[in-house]
Design a protein around this motif. Sequence first.
Motif, PDB file in Angstrom:
ATOM      1  N   PRO A 150       0.887  -1.229   0.081  1.00 55.36           N
ATOM      2  CA  PRO A 150      -0.024   0.018  -0.096  1.00 55.36           C
ATOM      3  C   PRO A 150       0.826   1.397   0.078  1.00 55.36           C
ATOM      4  CG  PRO A 150      -1.079  -1.626   1.540  1.00 55.36           C
ATOM      5  CD  PRO A 150       0.359  -2.178   1.035  1.00 55.36           C
ATOM      6  N   GLN A 151       2.109   1.192   0.338  1.00 55.38           N
ATOM      7  CA  GLN A 151       3.159   2.458   0.280  1.00 55.38           C
ATOM      8  C   GLN A 151       3.106   2.923  -1.352  1.00 55.38           C
ATOM      9  OE1 GLN A 151       6.631   2.081   2.037  1.00 55.38           O
ATOM     10  NE2 GLN A 151       6.076   1.329   3.876  1.00 55.38           N
ATOM     11  N   TYR A 152       2.783   2.117  -2.158  1.00 54.05           N
ATOM     12  CA  TYR A 152       2.564   2.885  -3.583  1.00 54.05           C
ATOM     13  C   TYR A 152       1.619   3.801  -3.543  1.00 54.05           C
ATOM     14  CZ  TYR A 152       4.647  -0.955  -6.585  1.00 54.05           C
ATOM     15  OH  TYR A 152       5.427  -1.869  -7.300  1.00 54.05           O
ATOM     16  N   GLN A 153       0.661   3.879  -2.835  1.00 53.54           N
ATOM     17  CA  GLN A 153      -0.313   5.053  -2.820  1.00 53.54           C
ATOM     18  C   GLN A 153       0.445   6.316  -2.173  1.00 53.54           C
ATOM     19  OE1 GLN A 153      -3.747   4.286  -0.560  1.00 53.54           O
ATOM     20  NE2 GLN A 153      -4.753   6.168  -1.132  1.00 53.54           N
ATOM     21  N   GLY A 154       1.164   6.255  -1.252  1.00 47.87           N
ATOM     22  CA  GLY A 154       1.969   7.280  -0.748  1.00 47.87           C
ATOM     23  C   GLY A 154       3.142   7.875  -1.585  1.00 47.87           C
ATOM     24  N   LEU A 155       3.759   6.813  -2.165  1.00 51.91           N
ATOM     25  CA  LEU A 155       4.986   7.151  -3.176  1.00 51.91           C
ATOM     26  C   LEU A 155       4.374   7.917  -4.344  1.00 51.91           C
ATOM     27  CD1 LEU A 155       6.739   3.545  -3.231  1.00 51.91           C
ATOM     28  CD2 LEU A 155       7.648   5.981  -2.128  1.00 51.91           C
ATOM     29  N   GLU A 156       3.328   7.530  -4.938  1.00 57.53           N
ATOM     30  CA  GLU A 156       2.639   8.189  -5.887  1.00 57.53           C
ATOM     31  C   GLU A 156       2.184   9.663  -5.314  1.00 57.53           C
ATOM     32  OE1 GLU A 156       0.991   9.292  -9.779  1.00 57.53           O
ATOM     33  OE2 GLU A 156       2.455   7.776  -8.947  1.00 57.53           O
ATOM     34  N   ALA A 157       1.875   9.765  -4.142  1.00 56.70           N
ATOM     35  CA  ALA A 157       1.442  10.992  -3.800  1.00 56.70           C
ATOM     36  C   ALA A 157       2.374  12.033  -3.526  1.00 56.70           C
ATOM     37  CB  ALA A 157       0.559  11.099  -2.292  1.00 56.70           C
ATOM     38  N   LEU A 158       3.604  11.354  -3.238  1.00 58.12           N
ATOM     39  CA  LEU A 158       4.838  12.093  -2.942  1.00 58.12           C
ATOM     40  C   LEU A 158       5.436  12.855  -4.747  1.00 58.12           C
ATOM     41  CD1 LEU A 158       7.084  10.208  -0.690  1.00 58.12           C
ATOM     42  CD2 LEU A 158       6.054  12.474  -0.021  1.00 58.12           C
ATOM     43  N   TYR A 159       5.243  11.889  -5.600  1.00 63.20           N
ATOM     44  CA  TYR A 159       5.601  12.140  -7.085  1.00 63.20           C
ATOM     45  C   TYR A 159       4.501  13.372  -7.283  1.00 63.20           C
ATOM     46  CZ  TYR A 159       6.351  11.329 -11.746  1.00 63.20           C
ATOM     47  OH  TYR A 159       6.698  11.591 -13.224  1.00 63.20           O
ATOM     48  N   GLN A 160       3.280  12.984  -6.911  1.00 63.11           N
ATOM     49  CA  GLN A 160       2.570  14.084  -7.484  1.00 63.11           C
ATOM     50  C   GLN A 160       2.793  15.367  -6.963  1.00 63.11           C
ATOM     51  OE1 GLN A 160       0.469  13.795 -10.289  1.00 63.11           O
ATOM     52  NE2 GLN A 160       1.119  11.845 -10.555  1.00 63.11           N
ATOM     53  N   SER A 161       2.878  15.196  -5.422  1.00 65.77           N
ATOM     54  CA  SER A 161       3.263  16.647  -4.862  1.00 65.77           C
ATOM     55  C   SER A 161       4.428  17.209  -5.223  1.00 65.77           C
ATOM     56  CB  SER A 161       3.382  16.316  -3.396  1.00 65.77           C
ATOM     57  OG  SER A 161       1.959  15.882  -2.998  1.00 65.77           O
ATOM     58  N   TYR A 162       5.448  16.730  -5.847  1.00 68.25           N
ATOM     59  CA  TYR A 162       6.753  17.361  -5.675  1.00 68.25           C
ATOM     60  C   TYR A 162       7.471  17.270  -7.128  1.00 68.25           C
ATOM     61  CZ  TYR A 162       6.743  17.648  -0.643  1.00 68.25           C
ATOM     62  OH  TYR A 162       6.239  17.777   0.667  1.00 68.25           O
ATOM     63  N   ARG A 163       6.746  16.587  -7.875  1.00 64.80           N
ATOM     64  CA  ARG A 163       7.345  16.338  -9.426  1.00 64.80           C
ATOM     65  C   ARG A 163       7.717  17.726  -9.915  1.00 64.80           C
ATOM     66  NH1 ARG A 163       2.678  13.417 -13.168  1.00 64.80           N
ATOM     67  NH2 ARG A 163       1.515  15.087 -13.030  1.00 64.80           N
ATOM     68  N   ASP A 164       6.820  18.530 -10.099  1.00 66.15           N
ATOM     69  CA  ASP A 164       6.944  19.834 -10.719  1.00 66.15           C
ATOM     70  C   ASP A 164       8.206  20.587 -10.039  1.00 66.15           C
ATOM     71  OD1 ASP A 164       4.773  19.350 -12.310  1.00 66.15           O
ATOM     72  OD2 ASP A 164       3.333  20.583 -11.315  1.00 66.15           O
ATOM     73  N   ARG A 165       8.716  20.305  -8.856  1.00 60.63           N
ATOM     74  CA  ARG A 165       9.758  20.846  -8.143  1.00 60.63           C
ATOM     75  C   ARG A 165      11.041  20.047  -8.506  1.00 60.63           C
ATOM     76  NH1 ARG A 165       8.325  21.952  -2.174  1.00 60.63           N
ATOM     77  NH2 ARG A 165      10.231  22.650  -2.005  1.00 60.63           N
ATOM     78  N   GLY A 166      11.030  18.822  -9.140  1.00 60.42           N
ATOM     79  CA  GLY A 166      12.125  18.176  -9.414  1.00 60.42           C
ATOM     80  C   GLY A 166      12.357  16.750  -8.741  1.00 60.42           C
ATOM     81  N   LEU A 167      11.236  16.048  -8.136  1.00 54.72           N
ATOM     82  CA  LEU A 167      11.328  14.785  -7.579  1.00 54.72           C
ATOM     83  C   LEU A 167      10.869  13.783  -8.439  1.00 54.72           C
ATOM     84  CD1 LEU A 167      11.663  13.192  -4.990  1.00 54.72           C
ATOM     85  CD2 LEU A 167       9.113  13.142  -4.812  1.00 54.72           C
ATOM     86  N   LEU A 168      11.664  12.772  -8.651  1.00 56.48           N
ATOM     87  CA  LEU A 168      11.438  11.640  -9.128  1.00 56.48           C
ATOM     88  C   LEU A 168      11.139  10.564  -8.314  1.00 56.48           C
ATOM     89  CD1 LEU A 168      13.110  11.786 -12.798  1.00 56.48           C
ATOM     90  CD2 LEU A 168      10.664  11.404 -12.321  1.00 56.48           C
ATOM     91  N   VAL A 169      10.343   9.887  -8.256  1.00 62.29           N
ATOM     92  CA  VAL A 169      10.330   8.421  -7.551  1.00 62.29           C
ATOM     93  C   VAL A 169      10.666   7.214  -8.426  1.00 62.29           C
ATOM     94  CG1 VAL A 169       8.913   6.642  -6.311  1.00 62.29           C
ATOM     95  CG2 VAL A 169       8.555   9.062  -5.931  1.00 62.29           C
ATOM     96  N   LEU A 170      11.595   6.396  -8.423  1.00 63.92           N
ATOM     97  CA  LEU A 170      11.967   5.295  -9.292  1.00 63.92           C
ATOM     98  C   LEU A 170      11.794   3.897  -8.500  1.00 63.92           C
ATOM     99  CD1 LEU A 170      15.221   6.809 -10.304  1.00 63.92           C
ATOM    100  CD2 LEU A 170      13.127   7.196 -11.507  1.00 63.92           C
ATOM    101  N   GLY A 171      10.789   3.209  -9.204  1.00 55.66           N
ATOM    102  CA  GLY A 171      10.533   2.013  -8.404  1.00 55.66           C
ATOM    103  C   GLY A 171      11.194   0.751  -9.159  1.00 55.66           C
ATOM    104  N   PHE A 172      11.542  -0.087  -8.343  1.00 56.23           N
ATOM    105  CA  PHE A 172      12.514  -1.179  -8.805  1.00 56.23           C
ATOM    106  C   PHE A 172      11.801  -2.612  -8.241  1.00 56.23           C
ATOM    107  CE2 PHE A 172      15.347   1.946  -9.609  1.00 56.23           C
ATOM    108  CZ  PHE A 172      16.242   1.749 -10.733  1.00 56.23           C
ATOM    109  N   PRO A 173      11.111  -3.159  -9.070  1.00 52.49           N
ATOM    110  CA  PRO A 173      10.401  -4.360  -8.493  1.00 52.49           C
ATOM    111  C   PRO A 173      11.569  -5.498  -8.237  1.00 52.49           C
ATOM    112  CG  PRO A 173       9.346  -3.641 -10.360  1.00 52.49           C
ATOM    113  CD  PRO A 173      10.544  -2.962 -10.293  1.00 52.49           C
TER     114      PRO A 173
END
Length: 164
Positions: free
Chosen positions: A40-63
């Motif tokens: 379920p942390q996928y939801q929180g990771l996506e929320a971080l990405y949506q909140s900060y991507r315009d400021r330069g954050l990228l979340v990178l997921g490695f299965p």
Amino acid sequence: MTSVHAFSAVALDGEAIDFSRYRDKVLLIVNVASECGFTPQYQGLEALYQSYRDRGLLVLGFPCNQFGHQEPGDAAQIASFCTQQYGVTFPLFEKIEVNGPGSHPLYAWLKSEKSGVLGSQSIKWNFTKFLIGRDGKVVQRYGSTTKPEAMRRDIEKALEKGNT
């Protein structure tokens, strides 16, 4: 290797990604799994990405399937699950190993740069997270139990650095 920008990995769609393209970005690198108690942390990771991507954050997921075989799917199954169940839009990469002799070079470097609890270098479980600054250096390592929203302050500090 002295920065994350020296590495490359293959995206879930098969494209080879040279991490030099991430210069001046803040990265949150996470080993992920679809059938884990922490999924379920996928939801929180996506929320971080949506909140900060315009400021330069990228979340990178490695299965990774090294912990309890909790990522059994192929690339198409992983992509479908992440999109349908959690609305993931951040970049996902091909399944890798994060420990042992088959450890992806990126993860070998991440672990050597920032050890875990009691100095341990190995990744203990799914959803271990590494925050990388705009300079490509590891800022912080977080265990599986650290919820994405708990990292906001560190992410904001990393986004401000080198962006003033």
